[in-house]
Scaffold this motif. Structure first.
Motif, PDB file in Angstrom:
ATOM      1  N   GLU A  95       0.847  -1.187   0.000  1.00 53.35           N
ATOM      2  CA  GLU A  95       0.000   0.000   0.000  1.00 53.35           C
ATOM      3  C   GLU A  95       0.887   1.244   0.000  1.00 53.35           C
ATOM      4  OE1 GLU A  95      -3.110   0.148  -0.478  1.00 53.35           O
ATOM      5  OE2 GLU A  95      -3.938  -1.804   0.132  1.00 53.35           O
ATOM      6  N   LEU A  96       0.485   2.215  -0.784  1.00 58.76           N
ATOM      7  CA  LEU A  96       1.198   3.489  -0.839  1.00 58.76           C
ATOM      8  C   LEU A  96       0.348   4.542  -0.146  1.00 58.76           C
ATOM      9  CD1 LEU A  96       3.714   4.948  -1.958  1.00 58.76           C
ATOM     10  CD2 LEU A  96       2.376   5.452  -4.022  1.00 58.76           C
ATOM     11  N   PHE A  97       0.977   5.288   0.752  1.00 59.49           N
ATOM     12  CA  PHE A  97       0.260   6.247   1.603  1.00 59.49           C
ATOM     13  C   PHE A  97       0.825   7.638   1.398  1.00 59.49           C
ATOM     14  CE2 PHE A  97      -0.222   8.399   5.777  1.00 59.49           C
ATOM     15  CZ  PHE A  97      -1.593   8.246   5.999  1.00 59.49           C
ATOM     16  N   GLY A  98      -0.067   8.601   1.173  1.00 63.60           N
ATOM     17  CA  GLY A  98       0.332  10.001   1.073  1.00 63.60           C
ATOM     18  C   GLY A  98       0.226  10.659   2.444  1.00 63.60           C
ATOM     19  N   CYS A  99       1.331  11.180   2.938  1.00 64.08           N
ATOM     20  CA  CYS A  99       1.395  11.659   4.320  1.00 64.08           C
ATOM     21  C   CYS A  99       0.723  13.018   4.505  1.00 64.08           C
ATOM     22  CB  CYS A  99       2.847  11.756   4.778  1.00 64.08           C
ATOM     23  SG  CYS A  99       3.686  10.157   4.821  1.00 64.08           S
ATOM     24  N   SER A 100       0.317  13.246   5.732  1.00 62.49           N
ATOM     25  CA  SER A 100      -0.317  14.495   6.126  1.00 62.49           C
ATOM     26  C   SER A 100       0.654  15.338   6.947  1.00 62.49           C
ATOM     27  CB  SER A 100      -1.569  14.199   6.956  1.00 62.49           C
ATOM     28  OG  SER A 100      -2.046  15.358   7.607  1.00 62.49           O
ATOM     29  N   GLY A 133       7.026  12.742   0.563  1.00 63.56           N
ATOM     30  CA  GLY A 133       5.941  12.720   1.528  1.00 63.56           C
ATOM     31  C   GLY A 133       5.104  11.466   1.420  1.00 63.56           C
ATOM     32  N   ARG A 134       5.747  10.322   1.214  1.00 65.42           N
ATOM     33  CA  ARG A 134       5.045   9.051   1.021  1.00 65.42           C
ATOM     34  C   ARG A 134       5.591   7.978   1.951  1.00 65.42           C
ATOM     35  NH1 ARG A 134       4.420   8.067  -5.537  1.00 65.42           N
ATOM     36  NH2 ARG A 134       2.699   9.544  -5.880  1.00 65.42           N
ATOM     37  N   ILE A 135       4.736   7.014   2.251  1.00 68.33           N
ATOM     38  CA  ILE A 135       5.141   5.806   2.972  1.00 68.33           C
ATOM     39  C   ILE A 135       4.660   4.611   2.169  1.00 68.33           C
ATOM     40  CG2 ILE A 135       4.945   4.449   5.081  1.00 68.33           C
ATOM     41  CD1 ILE A 135       4.316   7.001   6.603  1.00 68.33           C
ATOM     42  N   LEU A 136       5.581   3.702   1.859  1.00 69.87           N
ATOM     43  CA  LEU A 136       5.197   2.453   1.219  1.00 69.87           C
ATOM     44  C   LEU A 136       5.172   1.351   2.263  1.00 69.87           C
ATOM     45  CD1 LEU A 136       4.565   0.800  -1.364  1.00 69.87           C
ATOM     46  CD2 LEU A 136       7.017   0.293  -1.480  1.00 69.87           C
TER      47      LEU A 136
END
Length: 289
Positions: free
Chosen positions: A81-86, A224-227
């Motif tokens: 899952e790829l997550f766009g950080c806040s 600004g992403r977390i995989l």
């Protein structure tokens, strides 16, 4: 710089000067205030609202292939899952709770000192991502001590290869190379910080009920992403309750044959020595008890 159409990591010494400087910047920021300390204040790479999963068709396709792998006496379930950080940090209530439950984390923790904004933002984003991954569990009480920094990226890559990606590659030829090419397209692997989620035994169901599991987070501060790359291995008997039907076990001989014919003679099907997918795989499927 690396091109998405080529296998990644051929020769780290040949990185462009820009990538070398970026790597030094991230390493320095990580040492002083956590991975997100490398973010320029107000950078648009971090979202103003809540963090959310990022649609990435290639990653979604790979994740579907890892949904339920038949490994004989075991079922291996993988997920990407790829997550766009806040930009959002911990709430005041969350900070108070953290001070009560893990006061030492304010000065030192695997995520950096929680007295800094960057480490608080990182923890808040990791909690948000875990809440999306494991909707049946309360992830709001997860502390920085439930994570472990992984300084040796090659150990992480070897674990993923041996326990997950290479198992699929034996049936879907070329999967291993495609896996890491797609990962590099989604994030800058070279300049990422790697963390493992390792909660205390008995506190997190998905990890406690398996023969083996790993939950890795590749933090890309510049984008600004977390995989997230996760894997849970269960015995066939224990996994039956979690597999909806035989159709979920994706590595049938027929599907493997169809996939191989679709791929054809992909010139990038095998990676060269020194690339991220470098590990040899033993004859016992590389599974860990």
């Amino acid at each position: 710089a690396h091109e998405g159409s080529r296998a990644i990591g051929h020769d780290l010494a040949a990185m462009s000067m820009a990538n070398q400087l970026a790597a030094m910047s991230v390493a320095s920021a990580s040492a002083s205030g956590g991975p997100f300390a490398a973010m320029i204040p107000g950078s648009e790479e971090l979202r103003k609202g809540a963090g959310s999963l990022v649609d990435h068709p290639q990653l979604t396709q790979l994740s579907a292939m890892l949904k339920a792998i038949d490994a004989g006496d075991r079922i291996i379930k993988g997920r990407l899952e790829l997550f766009g950080c806040s930009r959002k940090s911990l709430t005041h209530k969350a900070q108070q709770d953290l001070q009560r439950r893990a006061p030492e984390s304010l000065t030192d923790s695997p995520l950096g000192p929680l007295s800094t904004d960057s480490s608080q933002v990182l923890l808040a984003n990791l909690r948000s991502l875990l809440s999306l991954l494991f909707v049946d569990y309360d992830c709001s009480t997860i502390t920085p001590n439930d994570f472990e920094r992984c300084p040796d990226k090659h150990v992480v890559v070897a674990t993923i290869n041996n326990s997950l990606a290479a198992v699929v590659d034996r049936v879907h030829a070329g999967f291993l190379a495609e896996f890491w090419r797609t990962v590099q397209e989604a994030i800058d692997v070279v300049n990422c910080d790697f963390f493992a989620f390792r909660p205390t035994s008995g506190t997190f169901g998905p990890a406690d009920s398996s023969l083996m599991s790993f939950h890795y987070f590749f933090i890309d501060p510049l984008r600004g992403r977390i995989l997230f790359i996760g894997c849970v291995t269960k015995s066939r008997g224990a996994a039956q309750g979690g597999v909806d039907s035989d159709s979920d076990v994706v590595l049938s001989n027929r599907s493997a044959s169809d996939d191989s014919s679709r791929r054809g003679g992909d010139s990038d099907a095998s990676l060269q020595e020194g690339e991220f997918a470098f590990s040899e795989v033993s004859d016992n499927d590389g599974m860990m008890d």
